[in-house]
Design a protein around this motif. Structure first.
Motif, mmCIF file in Angstrom:
data_model
loop_
_atom_site.group_PDB
_atom_site.id
_atom_site.type_symbol
_atom_site.label_atom_id
_atom_site.label_comp_id
_atom_site.label_asym_id
_atom_site.label_seq_id
_atom_site.Cartn_x
_atom_site.Cartn_y
_atom_site.Cartn_z
ATOM 1 N N LEU A 149 -11.559 28.482 -28.003
ATOM 2 C CA LEU A 149 -11.761 27.727 -26.769
ATOM 3 C C LEU A 149 -10.588 26.775 -26.619
ATOM 4 O O LEU A 149 -10.065 26.269 -27.610
ATOM 5 C CB LEU A 149 -13.035 26.883 -26.868
ATOM 6 N N ILE A 150 -10.188 26.526 -25.383
ATOM 7 C CA ILE A 150 -9.279 25.408 -25.135
ATOM 8 C C ILE A 150 -9.942 24.489 -24.110
ATOM 9 O O ILE A 150 -10.791 24.931 -23.326
ATOM 10 C CB ILE A 150 -7.886 25.842 -24.599
ATOM 11 N N ALA A 151 -9.562 23.215 -24.143
ATOM 12 C CA ALA A 151 -10.043 22.273 -23.134
ATOM 13 C C ALA A 151 -8.984 21.205 -22.930
ATOM 14 O O ALA A 151 -8.215 20.891 -23.847
ATOM 15 C CB ALA A 151 -11.357 21.644 -23.576
ATOM 16 N N ILE A 152 -8.933 20.681 -21.723
ATOM 17 C CA ILE A 152 -7.963 19.638 -21.389
ATOM 18 C C ILE A 152 -8.749 18.392 -21.014
ATOM 19 O O ILE A 152 -9.537 18.422 -20.066
ATOM 20 C CB ILE A 152 -7.106 20.044 -20.161
ATOM 21 N N TYR A 153 -8.545 17.310 -21.745
ATOM 22 C CA TYR A 153 -9.222 16.050 -21.426
ATOM 23 C C TYR A 153 -8.280 15.140 -20.656
ATOM 24 O O TYR A 153 -8.680 14.447 -19.735
ATOM 25 C CB TYR A 153 -9.676 15.385 -22.723
#
Ligand code: NAD
Ligand code: MG
Length: 329
Positions: A149-153
């Motif tokens: 998974l990738i996520a951008i905060y």
């Protein structure tokens, strides 16, 4: 939902950059070694005197103390246990962040529950393999990968997504497929999954089944085989072919019993319990409980660990598994 693969990620983005991997455990060793073999400059960061320093050095990696690694790096991946990330961040990392750096995580807990509040001028990203570190390493070595998974905060540089994808490629994730999520979604679904189904629900289902048979006078060894040992066979079938694939493989009697009697066990009451768990996760009650438990040095945690150790199911299981020569030590 978009899936990212090899052609969607550019390792060139990591050229000339230094990645600090803080922690060298399950995830840390896999990220550090995979990135290095993907041609990325890696420094492992550990606290002074940490026995894992020798391991990382023996594997041919450059090892420094946390604050030095953080200082020299452009991308800092925090892979120490979730309970100590906040103190490691405040003591060793925060003072060494430069504008335009990236702070990376493999789980969203500390960001989502505000235990780490990063400055606005850096990228904050997640790259979370959906598997234990040893599998991440093994798959990479054999030319494959574990989905991630990738996520951008925070996207301070405007390049945070490309950077997360490049990192995912460096550890082998894009070979298997990368999905984008958010820190909130990853954290809440991860906690829910482990409490309600994987680690909590399943363990209690097993224990209740075992105890029901033993209390009714059946031999504990029989109860062990029926309620624990065979779980693996069923889970393997579900993993390969879904619930339908599992029901296809078992007998008609087992299929009928499963379909019709399963809901007697996991009914409205279990569902209500799950909703309560989810609510506690969403409103931060569970996070507060876990953070305070750690501040108090784990009184409840240690008691529950001890109770499990003394549970007959564990004693019987240990004896039976000794005879199962195919289980590796
Ligand atoms: P781990 O317990 O296996 O390893 C932690 C490492 O941190 C060890 O090398 C330990 O020596 C080191 N360490 C301890 N204190 C330190 C300090 N003060 N400074 C520097 N290093 C220190 O942890 P893990 O399971 O790899 O988890 C790391 C992160 O990855 C967590 O955020 C976790 O949620 C996430 N994650 C883990 C898995 C998994 O399968 N284990 C899967 C996905 C995500
Ligand atoms: Mg998980």
């Amino acid at each position: 939902m978009k899936l990212y693969y090899e052609q969607d990620a550019d390792l060139g983005l990591l050229k000339g950059k230094t990645v600090a991997i803080i922690g060298y455990g399950s995830q840390g060793h896999a990220h550090a070694l995979n990135l290095k073999e993907s041609g990325v400059k890696v420094i492992v960061g550990l606290n002074q005197g940490n026995p894992d320093m020798k391991k990382a050095e023996a594997a041919g990696l450059t090892v420094k103390v946390n604050h030095q690694a953080a200082k020299e790096a452009d991308i800092i991946m925090i892979l120490v246990p979730d309970q100590i990330q906040s103190s490691v961040y405040h003591d060793d990392i925060e003072p060494n962040l430069q504008p335009g750096n990236a702070l990376a995580f493999a789980h969203g807990f500390n960001i989502h529950y505000n235990q780490i509040i990063p400055p606005e001028n850096i990228d904050v990203i997640m790259i979370a393999p959906k598997g234990p570190g040893h599998l991440v390493r093994r798959q990479y070595e054999s030319g494959n990968g574990v989905p991630a998974l990738i996520a951008i905060y925070q996207n301070a540089t405007g390049k945070a997504r490309e950077l997360a994808l490049a990192y995912a490629k460096g550890i082998g994730g894009t070979r298997a497929g990368v999905i984008e999520t958010s820190f909130k979604e990853e954290t809440e679904t991860d906690l829910f999954g482990e409490q309600a189904v994987l680690c909590g629900g399943l363990s209690e289902l097993i224990r209740a089944g075992f105890n029901t048979l033993v209390e009714a006078g059946y031999q504990p060894e029989m109860a062990y085989f029926e309620c624990i040992h065979e779980v693996k066979l069923i889970v393997d079938l579900i993993y390969e072919g879904g619930l339908g694939g599992m029901y296809y493989s078992v007998s008609d009697t087992a299929e009928y019993g499963g379909l019709v009697k399963g809901p007697v066990i996991i009914g409205e009451q279990a569902k209500a319990g799950m909703k309560k768990l989810l609510q506690d996760i969403q409103d931060g009650s569970f996070a507060t409980e876990w953070i305070l438990e750690n501040k108090a040095n784990g009184p409840k945690f240690n008691r529950y660990r001890q109770l499990l150790k003394n549970d007959p199911i564990e004693k019987i299981g240990a004896e039976l598994r000794k005879m199962m020569s195919w289980l590796k030590k």
